[in-house]
Design a protein around this motif. Structure first.
Motif, PDB file in Angstrom:
ATOM      1  N   ILE A 181      -8.045  51.829  27.738  1.00  0.00           N
ATOM      2  CA  ILE A 181      -9.754  51.895  27.664  1.00  0.00           C
ATOM      3  C   ILE A 181      -9.405  52.914  27.435  1.00  0.00           C
ATOM      4  CG2 ILE A 181     -11.713  51.485  29.144  1.00  0.00           C
ATOM      5  CD1 ILE A 181     -11.091  48.812  28.852  1.00  0.00           C
TER       6      ILE A 181
ATOM      7  N   ALA B 128     -14.378  47.819  32.288  1.00  0.00           N
ATOM      8  CA  ALA B 128     -13.278  48.838  31.772  1.00  0.00           C
ATOM      9  C   ALA B 128     -12.409  49.018  32.187  1.00  0.00           C
ATOM     10  CB  ALA B 128     -14.156  49.636  30.934  1.00  0.00           C
TER      11      ALA B 128
ATOM     12  N   GLY C 269     -12.927  55.604  28.766  1.00  0.00           N
ATOM     13  CA  GLY C 269     -14.167  55.250  28.856  1.00  0.00           C
ATOM     14  C   GLY C 269     -14.825  56.582  29.081  1.00  0.00           C
TER      15      GLY C 269
ATOM     16  N   PRO D  87     -15.309  52.425  25.515  1.00  0.00           N
ATOM     17  CA  PRO D  87     -16.761  51.964  25.895  1.00  0.00           C
ATOM     18  C   PRO D  87     -17.744  52.775  26.451  1.00  0.00           C
ATOM     19  CG  PRO D  87     -14.959  50.827  27.898  1.00  0.00           C
ATOM     20  CD  PRO D  87     -14.255  51.412  26.447  1.00  0.00           C
TER      21      PRO D  87
END
Ligand code: F6P
Length: 344
Positions: free
Chosen positions: A119, A109, A121, A99
Protein backbone atom coordinates in the motif's frame (compact mmCIF):
# COMPACT_ATOMS: atom_id res chain seq x y z
CA UNK A 1 2.69 -3.33 -12.39
CA UNK A 2 -1.07 -3.37 -12.04
CA UNK A 3 -2.23 -0.77 -9.55
CA UNK A 4 -5.54 -0.33 -7.76
CA UNK A 5 -6.74 3.18 -6.90
CA UNK A 6 -9.62 4.30 -4.70
CA UNK A 7 -10.91 7.49 -3.10
CA UNK A 8 -12.58 7.17 0.32
CA UNK A 9 -14.25 9.38 2.94
CA UNK A 10 -15.54 12.88 2.26
CA UNK A 11 -14.72 14.15 -1.21
CA UNK A 12 -12.21 16.93 -1.62
CA UNK A 13 -11.09 19.26 -4.42
CA UNK A 14 -7.96 17.73 -5.98
CA UNK A 15 -8.93 14.03 -5.88
CA UNK A 16 -9.21 13.88 -9.66
CA UNK A 17 -5.87 15.62 -10.03
CA UNK A 18 -4.25 12.83 -7.96
CA UNK A 19 -5.93 10.07 -10.01
CA UNK A 20 -4.80 11.71 -13.26
CA UNK A 21 -1.24 12.14 -11.99
CA UNK A 22 -0.89 8.52 -10.84
CA UNK A 23 -2.14 7.17 -14.17
CA UNK A 24 -0.17 9.62 -16.29
CA UNK A 25 3.06 8.93 -14.40
CA UNK A 26 2.50 5.18 -14.59
CA UNK A 27 1.67 5.19 -18.30
CA UNK A 28 4.71 7.34 -19.06
CA UNK A 29 7.00 5.05 -17.07
CA UNK A 30 5.66 2.28 -19.30
CA UNK A 31 3.92 -1.01 -18.78
CA UNK A 32 1.70 -0.09 -15.84
CA UNK A 33 -2.08 -0.57 -15.82
CA UNK A 34 -4.69 0.77 -13.43
CA UNK A 35 -7.98 -0.32 -11.93
CA UNK A 36 -10.11 2.29 -10.15
CA UNK A 37 -12.51 0.99 -7.49
CA UNK A 38 -15.86 2.74 -7.26
CA UNK A 39 -17.04 4.36 -4.00
CA UNK A 40 -14.00 3.80 -1.82
CA UNK A 41 -13.67 0.54 0.12
CA UNK A 42 -17.23 -0.38 -0.98
CA UNK A 43 -15.87 -0.90 -4.50
CA UNK A 44 -13.17 -3.22 -3.23
CA UNK A 45 -15.65 -5.23 -1.17
CA UNK A 46 -17.92 -5.66 -4.20
CA UNK A 47 -15.12 -5.81 -6.79
CA UNK A 48 -16.72 -2.92 -8.60
CA UNK A 49 -14.63 -0.56 -10.68
CA UNK A 50 -13.27 0.52 -14.02
CA UNK A 51 -10.04 0.30 -15.95
CA UNK A 52 -8.30 3.68 -15.72
CA UNK A 53 -6.40 4.82 -18.78
CA UNK A 54 -4.69 7.92 -20.00
CA UNK A 55 -7.76 8.60 -22.17
CA UNK A 56 -10.41 8.38 -19.45
CA UNK A 57 -8.36 10.36 -16.93
CA UNK A 58 -7.56 13.19 -19.36
CA UNK A 59 -9.27 16.52 -18.69
CA UNK A 60 -10.17 15.79 -15.06
CA UNK A 61 -7.44 17.95 -13.47
CA UNK A 62 -9.69 20.95 -12.68
CA UNK A 63 -12.79 18.93 -11.87
CA UNK A 64 -14.07 18.81 -8.26
CA UNK A 65 -15.32 15.61 -6.61
CA UNK A 66 -13.92 12.26 -7.71
CA UNK A 67 -14.59 10.37 -10.93
CA UNK A 68 -14.41 7.15 -8.87
CA UNK A 69 -17.05 8.17 -6.34
CA UNK A 70 -16.52 7.80 -2.62
CA UNK A 71 -18.16 6.43 0.52
CA UNK A 72 -17.59 6.08 4.24
CA UNK A 73 -17.79 2.27 4.06
CA UNK A 74 -15.53 0.69 6.68
CA UNK A 75 -14.48 -2.88 5.77
CA UNK A 76 -13.07 -3.33 9.29
CA UNK A 77 -16.54 -2.96 10.79
CA UNK A 78 -17.88 -6.15 9.19
CA UNK A 79 -16.61 -9.70 9.64
CA UNK A 80 -14.95 -10.93 6.50
CA UNK A 81 -14.34 -7.40 5.19
CA UNK A 82 -10.56 -7.66 5.15
CA UNK A 83 -10.73 -11.13 3.57
CA UNK A 84 -13.04 -9.84 0.82
CA UNK A 85 -10.65 -7.01 0.04
CA UNK A 86 -7.64 -9.31 -0.16
CA UNK A 87 -9.67 -11.59 -2.46
CA UNK A 88 -10.53 -8.68 -4.78
CA UNK A 89 -6.89 -7.57 -4.79
CA UNK A 90 -5.83 -11.04 -5.89
CA UNK A 91 -8.64 -11.57 -8.41
CA UNK A 92 -7.82 -8.25 -10.07
CA UNK A 93 -4.13 -9.36 -10.17
CA UNK A 94 -2.97 -6.16 -8.48
CA UNK A 95 0.62 -5.50 -7.44
CA UNK A 96 -0.13 -2.41 -5.35
CA UNK A 97 -2.97 -0.35 -3.99
CA UNK A 98 -3.06 3.46 -3.70
CA UNK A 99 -5.91 4.59 -1.43
CA UNK A 100 -6.49 8.35 -1.41
CA UNK A 101 -8.21 9.40 1.79
CA UNK A 102 -8.25 10.88 5.25
CA UNK A 103 -7.69 9.35 8.69
CA UNK A 104 -10.42 6.71 8.21
CA UNK A 105 -9.54 5.53 4.69
CA UNK A 106 -5.84 5.51 5.52
CA UNK A 107 -6.58 3.74 8.83
CA UNK A 108 -8.09 0.88 6.82
CA UNK A 109 -5.07 1.07 4.48
CA UNK A 110 -2.76 0.64 7.46
CA UNK A 111 -4.70 -2.42 8.67
CA UNK A 112 -4.43 -3.93 5.16
CA UNK A 113 -0.70 -3.16 5.01
CA UNK A 114 -0.32 -5.07 8.28
CA UNK A 115 -2.17 -7.95 6.59
CA UNK A 116 0.48 -7.90 3.85
CA UNK A 117 -1.04 -5.77 1.07
CA UNK A 118 1.43 -3.46 -0.70
CA UNK A 119 0.00 0.00 0.00
CA UNK A 120 1.00 3.60 -0.68
CA UNK A 121 -1.33 6.14 0.94
CA UNK A 122 -2.18 9.62 -0.34
CA UNK A 123 -3.52 11.98 2.34
CA UNK A 124 -6.57 14.11 1.55
CA UNK A 125 -8.88 16.21 3.65
CA UNK A 126 -10.11 19.76 3.53
CA UNK A 127 -9.75 19.73 7.34
CA UNK A 128 -5.91 19.61 7.03
CA UNK A 129 -5.67 17.45 10.16
CA UNK A 130 -3.50 14.53 9.01
CA UNK A 131 -0.18 14.23 10.82
CA UNK A 132 3.29 14.30 9.26
CA UNK A 133 2.30 16.37 6.26
CA UNK A 134 2.40 20.17 6.36
CA UNK A 135 -0.73 20.45 4.23
CA UNK A 136 -3.34 18.21 2.62
CA UNK A 137 -4.80 19.14 -0.74
CA UNK A 138 -8.34 20.51 -0.61
CA UNK A 139 -7.57 22.66 2.43
CA UNK A 140 -6.45 25.64 0.38
CA UNK A 141 -9.63 25.52 -1.73
CA UNK A 142 -11.86 25.28 1.36
CA UNK A 143 -10.10 28.26 2.97
CA UNK A 144 -10.52 30.29 -0.21
CA UNK A 145 -14.25 29.53 -0.37
CA UNK A 146 -14.73 30.32 3.33
CA UNK A 147 -12.78 33.58 3.00
CA UNK A 148 -14.90 34.70 0.06
CA UNK A 149 -18.04 33.95 2.11
CA UNK A 150 -16.71 35.97 5.07
CA UNK A 151 -15.97 38.91 2.74
CA UNK A 152 -19.57 38.83 1.53
CA UNK A 153 -20.96 38.50 5.06
CA UNK A 154 -18.91 41.53 6.15
CA UNK A 155 -20.80 43.94 3.92
CA UNK A 156 -24.24 42.72 4.96
CA UNK A 157 -23.17 42.59 8.65
CA UNK A 158 -22.08 46.21 8.43
CA UNK A 159 -25.25 47.36 6.66
CA UNK A 160 -27.52 45.75 9.28
CA UNK A 161 -25.35 46.25 12.38
CA UNK A 162 -25.38 42.53 13.00
CA UNK A 163 -23.21 39.76 14.36
CA UNK A 164 -22.63 37.19 11.65
CA UNK A 165 -21.70 33.67 12.74
CA UNK A 166 -20.01 31.63 10.00
CA UNK A 167 -19.81 27.87 10.60
CA UNK A 168 -17.06 26.10 8.67
CA UNK A 169 -15.92 22.46 8.54
CA UNK A 170 -13.30 21.07 10.91
CA UNK A 171 -14.11 18.04 13.03
CA UNK A 172 -11.03 17.74 15.27
CA UNK A 173 -9.05 20.75 14.16
CA UNK A 174 -9.71 24.43 13.57
CA UNK A 175 -7.40 24.94 10.59
CA UNK A 176 -10.10 26.12 8.17
CA UNK A 177 -11.70 28.41 10.77
CA UNK A 178 -8.38 29.98 11.76
CA UNK A 179 -6.98 30.46 8.25
CA UNK A 180 -10.26 31.79 6.85
CA UNK A 181 -10.81 33.83 10.03
CA UNK A 182 -7.42 35.51 9.70
CA UNK A 183 -7.87 36.04 5.95
CA UNK A 184 -11.41 37.39 6.40
CA UNK A 185 -10.69 39.57 9.46
CA UNK A 186 -12.82 37.64 11.99
CA UNK A 187 -13.52 39.19 15.40
CA UNK A 188 -13.72 35.80 17.12
CA UNK A 189 -12.69 32.29 16.03
CA UNK A 190 -13.94 29.23 17.90
CA UNK A 191 -12.11 25.95 17.29
CA UNK A 192 -12.32 22.34 18.54
CA UNK A 193 -8.91 22.57 20.23
CA UNK A 194 -10.10 25.33 22.60
CA UNK A 195 -13.50 24.90 24.26
CA UNK A 196 -15.00 28.39 24.44
CA UNK A 197 -16.66 30.38 27.19
CA UNK A 198 -19.78 31.92 25.66
CA UNK A 199 -19.80 34.71 28.28
CA UNK A 200 -16.27 35.61 27.29
CA UNK A 201 -17.15 35.62 23.57
CA UNK A 202 -20.13 37.89 24.27
CA UNK A 203 -18.21 40.32 26.46
CA UNK A 204 -15.62 40.72 23.69
CA UNK A 205 -18.42 41.46 21.24
CA UNK A 206 -19.99 43.97 23.67
CA UNK A 207 -16.61 45.68 24.11
CA UNK A 208 -16.19 45.92 20.35
CA UNK A 209 -19.69 47.29 19.81
CA UNK A 210 -19.31 49.83 22.64
CA UNK A 211 -16.20 51.20 20.97
CA UNK A 212 -18.29 52.45 18.05
CA UNK A 213 -18.21 49.37 15.83
CA UNK A 214 -21.64 48.02 15.08
CA UNK A 215 -21.01 44.62 13.54
CA UNK A 216 -18.91 41.51 14.15
CA UNK A 217 -17.86 38.31 12.41
CA UNK A 218 -17.58 35.11 14.44
CA UNK A 219 -16.08 32.07 12.68
CA UNK A 220 -16.75 28.69 14.28
CA UNK A 221 -15.55 25.19 13.39
CA UNK A 222 -18.33 22.62 13.29
CA UNK A 223 -16.40 20.62 15.93
CA UNK A 224 -16.03 23.52 18.42
CA UNK A 225 -17.56 22.99 21.88
CA UNK A 226 -18.52 25.21 24.80
CA UNK A 227 -16.53 24.79 28.03
CA UNK A 228 -17.75 21.97 30.26
CA UNK A 229 -20.46 23.16 32.61
CA UNK A 230 -21.48 25.96 30.23
CA UNK A 231 -25.12 26.96 30.19
CA UNK A 232 -25.06 26.93 26.39
CA UNK A 233 -26.94 23.95 24.99
CA UNK A 234 -26.21 22.19 21.70
CA UNK A 235 -28.70 20.14 19.69
CA UNK A 236 -28.97 16.35 20.06
CA UNK A 237 -25.92 14.53 18.65
CA UNK A 238 -26.25 13.43 15.01
CA UNK A 239 -26.02 9.78 13.94
CA UNK A 240 -22.58 8.20 13.58
CA UNK A 241 -20.97 6.81 10.44
CA UNK A 242 -19.28 3.38 10.10
CA UNK A 243 -16.08 4.84 11.56
CA UNK A 244 -17.95 6.07 14.65
CA UNK A 245 -17.84 9.76 13.71
CA UNK A 246 -20.84 11.78 14.75
CA UNK A 247 -22.53 13.83 12.04
CA UNK A 248 -21.68 17.44 12.90
CA UNK A 249 -23.22 20.74 11.91
CA UNK A 250 -25.42 23.25 13.69
CA UNK A 251 -23.21 24.86 16.32
CA UNK A 252 -23.49 28.10 14.32
CA UNK A 253 -27.25 28.15 14.87
CA UNK A 254 -26.83 27.47 18.61
CA UNK A 255 -24.37 30.39 18.76
CA UNK A 256 -26.74 32.66 16.86
CA UNK A 257 -29.42 32.03 19.51
CA UNK A 258 -27.03 32.39 22.44
CA UNK A 259 -25.21 35.52 21.26
CA UNK A 260 -28.46 37.30 20.42
CA UNK A 261 -30.03 36.49 23.77
CA UNK A 262 -26.93 37.38 25.85
CA UNK A 263 -25.95 40.59 24.01
CA UNK A 264 -29.18 41.80 22.45
CA UNK A 265 -27.30 42.23 19.13
CA UNK A 266 -29.12 40.95 16.06
CA UNK A 267 -27.28 37.78 15.06
CA UNK A 268 -27.47 35.55 11.99
CA UNK A 269 -25.78 32.23 11.28
CA UNK A 270 -24.48 30.91 7.95
CA UNK A 271 -23.45 27.26 7.68
CA UNK A 272 -21.09 26.91 4.72
CA UNK A 273 -21.23 23.10 4.83
CA UNK A 274 -20.42 21.16 1.70
CA UNK A 275 -19.96 24.28 -0.43
CA UNK A 276 -16.43 24.16 1.03
CA UNK A 277 -15.80 20.73 -0.47
CA UNK A 278 -17.36 21.22 -3.87
CA UNK A 279 -16.14 22.64 -7.13
CA UNK A 280 -12.82 23.17 -8.80
CA UNK A 281 -9.57 23.07 -6.78
CA UNK A 282 -7.39 26.15 -6.49
CA UNK A 283 -4.12 26.20 -8.44
CA UNK A 284 -2.25 25.42 -5.19
CA UNK A 285 -4.34 22.30 -4.57
CA UNK A 286 -4.01 21.14 -8.19
CA UNK A 287 -0.23 21.36 -7.92
CA UNK A 288 -0.05 19.63 -4.52
CA UNK A 289 -2.44 16.86 -5.62
CA UNK A 290 -0.45 16.35 -8.83
CA UNK A 291 2.83 16.14 -6.90
CA UNK A 292 1.27 13.64 -4.45
CA UNK A 293 0.00 11.48 -7.33
CA UNK A 294 3.37 11.38 -9.11
CA UNK A 295 5.19 10.65 -5.82
CA UNK A 296 2.74 7.85 -4.91
CA UNK A 297 3.31 6.18 -8.28
CA UNK A 298 7.09 6.50 -7.83
CA UNK A 299 6.86 4.95 -4.34
CA UNK A 300 4.82 2.03 -5.76
CA UNK A 301 7.24 1.36 -8.62
CA UNK A 302 10.13 1.63 -6.16
CA UNK A 303 8.45 -0.98 -3.90
CA UNK A 304 8.31 1.45 -0.97
CA UNK A 305 5.07 0.33 0.66
CA UNK A 306 3.53 1.11 4.04
CA UNK A 307 4.19 4.77 3.34
CA UNK A 308 2.16 7.90 2.79
CA UNK A 309 3.30 10.72 0.55
CA UNK A 310 3.53 14.05 2.35
CA UNK A 311 4.62 17.66 2.04
CA UNK A 312 7.52 18.78 4.25
CA UNK A 313 8.37 22.39 3.56
CA UNK A 314 8.58 22.54 -0.21
CA UNK A 315 9.59 18.87 -0.62
CA UNK A 316 7.38 15.86 -1.29
CA UNK A 317 8.51 13.00 0.94
CA UNK A 318 7.39 9.51 1.96
CA UNK A 319 6.50 9.02 5.63
CA UNK A 320 5.67 5.91 7.61
CA UNK A 321 1.90 5.40 7.40
CA UNK A 322 1.64 4.20 10.99
CA UNK A 323 3.54 7.26 12.28
CA UNK A 324 1.42 9.60 10.18
CA UNK A 325 -1.84 8.24 11.59
CA UNK A 326 -0.79 8.12 15.24
CA UNK A 327 -2.41 11.46 16.06
CA UNK A 328 -4.38 14.09 14.16
CA UNK A 329 -2.52 17.31 13.38
CA UNK A 330 -4.12 19.94 15.57
CA UNK A 331 -3.96 23.68 15.18
CA UNK A 332 -0.63 25.39 15.73
CA UNK A 333 -1.15 27.48 18.93
CA UNK A 334 1.09 30.23 17.50
CA UNK A 335 -1.20 30.60 14.50
CA UNK A 336 -4.17 30.97 16.82
CA UNK A 337 -2.29 33.59 18.87
CA UNK A 338 -1.82 35.60 15.68
CA UNK A 339 -5.55 35.38 14.97
CA UNK A 340 -6.30 36.52 18.56
CA UNK A 341 -4.47 39.81 17.99
CA UNK A 342 -7.47 40.86 15.90
CA UNK A 343 -10.28 39.62 18.18
CA UNK A 344 -12.87 42.00 19.65
O1 F6P B 1 -14.02 15.09 5.22
C1 F6P B 1 -14.02 15.76 6.45
C2 F6P B 1 -15.31 16.50 6.58
O2 F6P B 1 -15.31 17.50 5.63
C3 F6P B 1 -15.53 17.04 8.00
O3 F6P B 1 -15.05 18.30 8.21
C4 F6P B 1 -17.03 16.96 8.12
O4 F6P B 1 -17.41 16.79 9.47
C5 F6P B 1 -17.37 15.77 7.32
O5 F6P B 1 -16.40 15.65 6.33
C6 F6P B 1 -18.76 15.83 6.69
O6 F6P B 1 -19.00 14.63 6.06
P1 F6P B 1 -20.26 14.22 5.21
O7 F6P B 1 -19.97 14.60 3.80
O8 F6P B 1 -20.36 12.77 5.37
O9 F6P B 1 -21.43 14.99 5.74
Amino acid sequence: MRIGILTGGGDCPGLNAVIRAIVRRGVDLGGHTFYGFRSGWAGMLAHDGIELTRANTAGILPRGGTILGTSRTNPLSSTGGVGAIIETFERECLDALIPIGGEDTLGVALALWREGLPIVGVPKTIDNDIGHTDVTFGFHTAVQIATEAIDRLHTTAESHNRVMVVEVMGRHAGWIATYAGIAGGADAILVPERPFDIEDVCSRLRRRHSSGLTFSIVVVSEGAKPLQGSTMTLGAPGESDEFGHERLGGIGVALEREIESLTGFQTRATILGHVQRGGTPTAYDRVLATRFGVAAMDAATGGRFGHMVALHGSEIVEVDLEEALREPKLLDPKLYETAEVFFG
